[in-house]
Design an enzyme around this catalytic site. Structure first.
Site, PDB file in Angstrom:
ATOM      1  N   THR A 107      17.240   6.674   6.580  1.00  0.00           N
ATOM      2  CA  THR A 107      16.831   5.579   6.684  1.00  0.00           C
ATOM      3  C   THR A 107      17.545   4.732   5.695  1.00  0.00           C
ATOM      4  O   THR A 107      17.841   5.592   5.070  1.00  0.00           O
ATOM      5  CB  THR A 107      14.915   5.008   6.667  1.00  0.00           C
ATOM      6  OG1 THR A 107      14.875   6.670   5.874  1.00  0.00           O
ATOM      7  CG2 THR A 107      14.824   5.506   7.847  1.00  0.00           C
ATOM      8  N   GLU A 108      17.119   3.777   4.866  1.00  0.00           N
ATOM      9  CA  GLU A 108      17.766   3.330   3.843  1.00  0.00           C
ATOM     10  C   GLU A 108      16.510   4.070   2.976  1.00  0.00           C
ATOM     11  O   GLU A 108      15.079   4.330   2.666  1.00  0.00           O
ATOM     12  CB  GLU A 108      17.392   2.010   3.383  1.00  0.00           C
ATOM     13  CG  GLU A 108      16.423   1.784   3.683  1.00  0.00           C
ATOM     14  CD  GLU A 108      16.551  -0.106   3.743  1.00  0.00           C
ATOM     15  OE1 GLU A 108      17.073  -0.795   2.456  1.00  0.00           O
ATOM     16  OE2 GLU A 108      15.437  -0.761   3.936  1.00  0.00           O
ATOM     17  N   MET A 109      17.379   4.075   1.655  1.00  0.00           N
ATOM     18  CA  MET A 109      16.302   5.064   0.364  1.00  0.00           C
ATOM     19  C   MET A 109      15.755   4.052  -0.543  1.00  0.00           C
ATOM     20  O   MET A 109      17.047   3.035  -1.216  1.00  0.00           O
ATOM     21  CB  MET A 109      17.349   5.951  -0.114  1.00  0.00           C
ATOM     22  CG  MET A 109      16.600   6.926  -1.473  1.00  0.00           C
ATOM     23  SD  MET A 109      17.624   8.416  -2.056  1.00  0.00           S
ATOM     24  CE  MET A 109      18.546   6.953  -3.086  1.00  0.00           C
ATOM     25  N   PHE A 110      14.649   4.508  -1.038  1.00  0.00           N
ATOM     26  CA  PHE A 110      14.380   3.114  -1.627  1.00  0.00           C
ATOM     27  C   PHE A 110      14.553   4.148  -3.692  1.00  0.00           C
ATOM     28  O   PHE A 110      13.781   5.194  -3.610  1.00  0.00           O
ATOM     29  CB  PHE A 110      12.980   2.969  -1.979  1.00  0.00           C
ATOM     30  CG  PHE A 110      12.905   1.752  -0.214  1.00  0.00           C
ATOM     31  CD1 PHE A 110      13.007   0.442   0.184  1.00  0.00           C
ATOM     32  CD2 PHE A 110      12.793   3.010   1.073  1.00  0.00           C
ATOM     33  CE1 PHE A 110      12.994  -0.428   1.312  1.00  0.00           C
ATOM     34  CE2 PHE A 110      12.741   2.259   2.078  1.00  0.00           C
ATOM     35  CZ  PHE A 110      12.881   0.418   2.104  1.00  0.00           C
ATOM     36  N   LYS A 157      -0.345  -0.135   4.132  1.00  0.00           N
ATOM     37  CA  LYS A 157      -1.669   0.909   2.813  1.00  0.00           C
ATOM     38  C   LYS A 157       0.379   0.719   1.822  1.00  0.00           C
ATOM     39  O   LYS A 157       1.083   0.809   2.468  1.00  0.00           O
ATOM     40  CB  LYS A 157      -2.164   1.867   3.141  1.00  0.00           C
ATOM     41  CG  LYS A 157      -1.394   2.879   3.400  1.00  0.00           C
ATOM     42  CD  LYS A 157      -1.591   4.417   3.614  1.00  0.00           C
ATOM     43  CE  LYS A 157      -0.922   5.932   4.124  1.00  0.00           C
ATOM     44  NZ  LYS A 157      -2.038   6.721   4.019  1.00  0.00           N
ATOM     45  N   ASP A 174       7.262   3.027   7.580  1.00  0.00           N
ATOM     46  CA  ASP A 174       6.469   4.469   7.841  1.00  0.00           C
ATOM     47  C   ASP A 174       5.733   3.635   9.433  1.00  0.00           C
ATOM     48  O   ASP A 174       4.541   3.549   9.190  1.00  0.00           O
ATOM     49  CB  ASP A 174       5.462   4.838   7.258  1.00  0.00           C
ATOM     50  CG  ASP A 174       6.342   6.323   6.283  1.00  0.00           C
ATOM     51  OD1 ASP A 174       7.231   6.719   6.511  1.00  0.00           O
ATOM     52  OD2 ASP A 174       5.326   6.589   5.518  1.00  0.00           O
TER      53      ASP A 174
END
Length: 704
Positions: A107-110, A157, A174
């Site tokens: 997935t893309e990284m934040f 959340k 998630d």
């Protein structure tokens, strides 16, 4: 010269991959970005795109004893593959590693971690930033809930919302607990107790449970407290939620608007608003707030946010009679937006332009350029949306004096462009200029030196007409950068739609009665300093008409004799107006020699029944009426009255309301047959930067 041993030593200093995907594209490092109960997230690298990504790894043996968990994991992977939204985590690929008994997906990284971590790291955040995050989260939820059947997250959340701090964007991730609502209600009680709605415990709920969780996220963002942190056991949380007791953190919120917004999210299921309705809540309407720069604040951000204007005001100057020479706070002005200093300090300044629920991807921006033999560059920026509205903006670019960012900033300041980022337009200009001039080196657009001063007359927050009016006013005559104003020519048209009506709201015919005319074969298009007459033809053909096509041979003039007593030389002013019109026509003909003006005039002469009087406004004081074109001799009736030219004298500072009344109102839905386009525009010579410009131009259709 480096030998093989040196190369091997240098390669040995580089960090090695701990694991590589089957295609060899992604390599995983041992750096752990996050770790949950059954999933570990590592830092990885995409060698094809040259960017860092997130390597999510789940051990299969953790799910061998729990088929439900394994099914939930597959659900997450499947959802990530199908979901495409700017506020949903991007998914790239997945595979099963049989030898290691792992399931991996990329997935893309934040860069800034979760929203909870980001909020705890940055304690001093203005409420407008929180609103910006809320709009993005709701936009992602609206996308999920708009599916058929709807998709509910069920575990929303702050720990499952991720942030790219360098861009201020948040995305929902998630989705392991997300479920497709195949029936009217879901039947499983899952999630985090502190964020679970009361109906979840009853195992009878719908997608509105995500709104309840979103309200708890907002509460955590503004209070830094986990919901129900006063409870020490999940059973205590359960009892409070079922009984309808709100968390104590809610009563610590001092801002009544924030508290009211959170309470709307935490309302009972029957009264709870949807994501679409919350996006329209007044609390989140940051785009409707007025932008007022602080004392002496004339940074680039002044251009990034402009106040919202109604369509009727988009082509008219909002400057009032009290046009000031500066925008300093101690100088009284009537055209400045009213803002109280206390409101600015309390609420901050909105730096987030554009509606977050309307993706920028719906707007297509392209640029095209041409380099002439003398080295001058002329560019066209095309902005089109899904509704068929197209804006073509033409402007010259001086590679010696201009930079992409300065031109983009000037464009946003002069034209009514509020939905597009300055940096994005600047990057496109840089790319096109670099393609035309290989030696071009992109540079900053604003010199950040103390000697560089901001021209107060350039900062119009109203519209393109407002900027042009300020430029031509007496307050701007001494402006050092005034020669830059009016470099942009804008052409707007509708790619598809209904028939366009052109209305004259302020002009009067010869008998004195104001009438509205529907022009079916011509369309007036306003721009900075020029008038373009639309003619019948497909949108992909473009032409510019010149003022020479307008007949400038008045039979007689009618004006107030009291003007002579004031020293007003009517004949001189008329001669000057005719000279300017002829001069503009010659310039147009010289700049665009490829245009077939004779053929264009022939087409117009064929439409003798539509010979309308046109009105153009030169300067601030004089308004002349001229006929559109001369009719062919055979088409004239013997009883037809001669063309009359009415001249009216205006005060030095005309009323903005009267100016708006003289502007023609174009219906939003235009016909393809009436589109104004530019044929063979790039075949002509480049537009010189010192081209003479009229101060403001308007076209009105009235009875002949």
């Amino acid at each position: 010269m480096m030998g093989p041993k040196a190369n091997a030593a240098a390669a040995g200093d580089l960090p090695e991959y701990a694991e590589v995907d089957p295609t060899g594209r992604y390599g995983r490092y041992n750096d752990v970005l996050g770790k949950g109960a059954s999933k570990t997230v590592y830092r990885a690298f995409d060698e094809y795109q040259g960017m860092e990504v997130a390597w999510n790894q789940v051990k299969l043996h953790d799910f061998l004893q729990s088929p439900e968990d394994l099914e939930r994991l597959y659900c997450e992977i499947h959802l990530l593959k199908t979901l495409k939204h700017r506020n949903i985590m991007k998914f790239y690929t997945s595979w099963v590693d049989v030898s290691r008994r792992n399931i991996n997906f990329i997935t893309e990284m934040f860069t800034s971690g979760t929203l909870r971590q980001y909020r705890q790291k940055h304690m001093r955040v203005n409420i407008w930033a929180v609103k910006h995050w809320c709009r993005q989260i709701l936009s992602g939820l609206l996308y999920l809930h708009s599916h058929d059947p709807p998709i509910i997250h069920r575990d929303l959340k702050c720990d499952n919302i991720f942030v790219n701090g360098n861009q201020g964007e948040v995305k929902i991730g998630d989705l392991g607990l997300a479920a497709i609502l195949r029936k009217s209600h879901a039947v499983h009680c899952v999630g985090t107790p502190e964020f679970m709605a009361p109906e979840v415990y009853e195992e009878e709920y719908n997608e509105l449970v995500d709104i309840y969780s979103f309200g708890m996220c907002v509460l955590e963002m503004v209070t830094f407290e986990y919901p129900y942190s006063e409870c020490t056991h999940p059973v205590q949380i359960y009892k409070k939620v079922i009984s309808g007791t709100k968390p104590e953190a809610l009563y610590k919120v001092k801002d009544p608007m924030v508290r009211q917004f959170v309470e709307k999210c935490l309302a009972t299921a029957s009264r709870r608003l949807s994501a679409r309705e919350l996006l329209k809540d007044p609390f989140l309407q940051v785009d409707d707030l007025v932008f007022c720069p602080g004392d002496g604040d004339y940074s680039l951000m002044n251009y990034l946010r402009q106040p919202y204007l109604e369509h009727a005001y988009s082509n008219v100057s909002m400057m009032s009679n009290g046009l000031s020479e500066s925008i300093d706070e101690d100088t009284p002005t009537e055209d400045r937006w009213d803002c109280e200093d206390d409101d600015i300090k309390a609420d901050g300044i909105d730096l987030f332009n554009g509606h977050e629920d309307e993706p920028l991807g719906n707007v297509d921006i392209t640029i095209k350029g041409r380099k002439s033999e003398d080295g001058s560059i002329f560019l066209r920026l095309r902005i089109a949306d899904n509704d068929g509205h197209v804006r073509n903006i033409y402007f010259p670019f001086d590679i010696e004096a201009d930079t992409a960012l300065s031109v983009a900033t000037e464009m946003v300041a002069e034209l009514d462009i509020t939905d597009h980022e300055v940096t994005r337009i600047a990057e496109m200009i840089d790319g096109e200029v670099s393609a035309l001039v290989p030696d071009w080196r992109p540079g900053p657009g604003i010199e950040e030196s103390q000697d560089t001063t901001y021209c107060h007359n350039c900062g119009s927050n109203v519209s393109s007409c407002g900027s042009l009016y300020a430029y031509m006013s007496s307050a701007a005559r001494g402006c050092q950068c005034a020669e830059l104003h009016g470099r942009f020519e804008e052409i707007t048209f509708q790619a598809n739609g209904e028939q366009t009506d052109l209305q004259d709201s302020g002009g009067s015919s010869d008998d004195g009665g104001g009438q509205t005319q529907h022009v079916k074969d011509q369309e007036a298009v306003h721009s900075n300093g020029f008038v373009q007459m639309g003619r019948r033809g497909p949108p992909d053909q473009f032409c510019f008409s010149s003022f020479q096509e307008q007949s400038c041979s008045p039979r007689h003039y009618e004006y107030d004799t009291s003007l002579q007593a004031k020293g007003f030389d009517m004949k001189h002013e008329v001669k000057m107006a005719k000279y300017k019109a002829r001069k503009m026509a010659h310039l147009r003909r010289a700049i665009h020699p490829s245009l077939d003006f004779d053929n264009l005039n022939g087409e117009r002469r064929m439409k003798s029944s539509l010979n309308k009087l046109q009105s153009f406004h030169i300067g601030k004081n004089h308004n002349f009426r001229i006929p559109t074109c001369e009719r062919s001799p055979g088409a004239r009736d013997a009883e037809e009255d001669p063309d009359i030219f009415n001249l009216a004298y205006h005060s030095r500072h005309p009323d903005p309301g009267a100016q708006r009344a003289r502007h023609c109102e174009v219906d939003a839905q235009s016909s393809p047959d009436l589109m104004f386009t530019a044929r063979s525009y790039y075949t002509g010579a480049q537009l010189p930067t010192n081209l003479p410009r009229t101060k403001s131009v308007t076209l009105n259709a009235v009875d002949a």
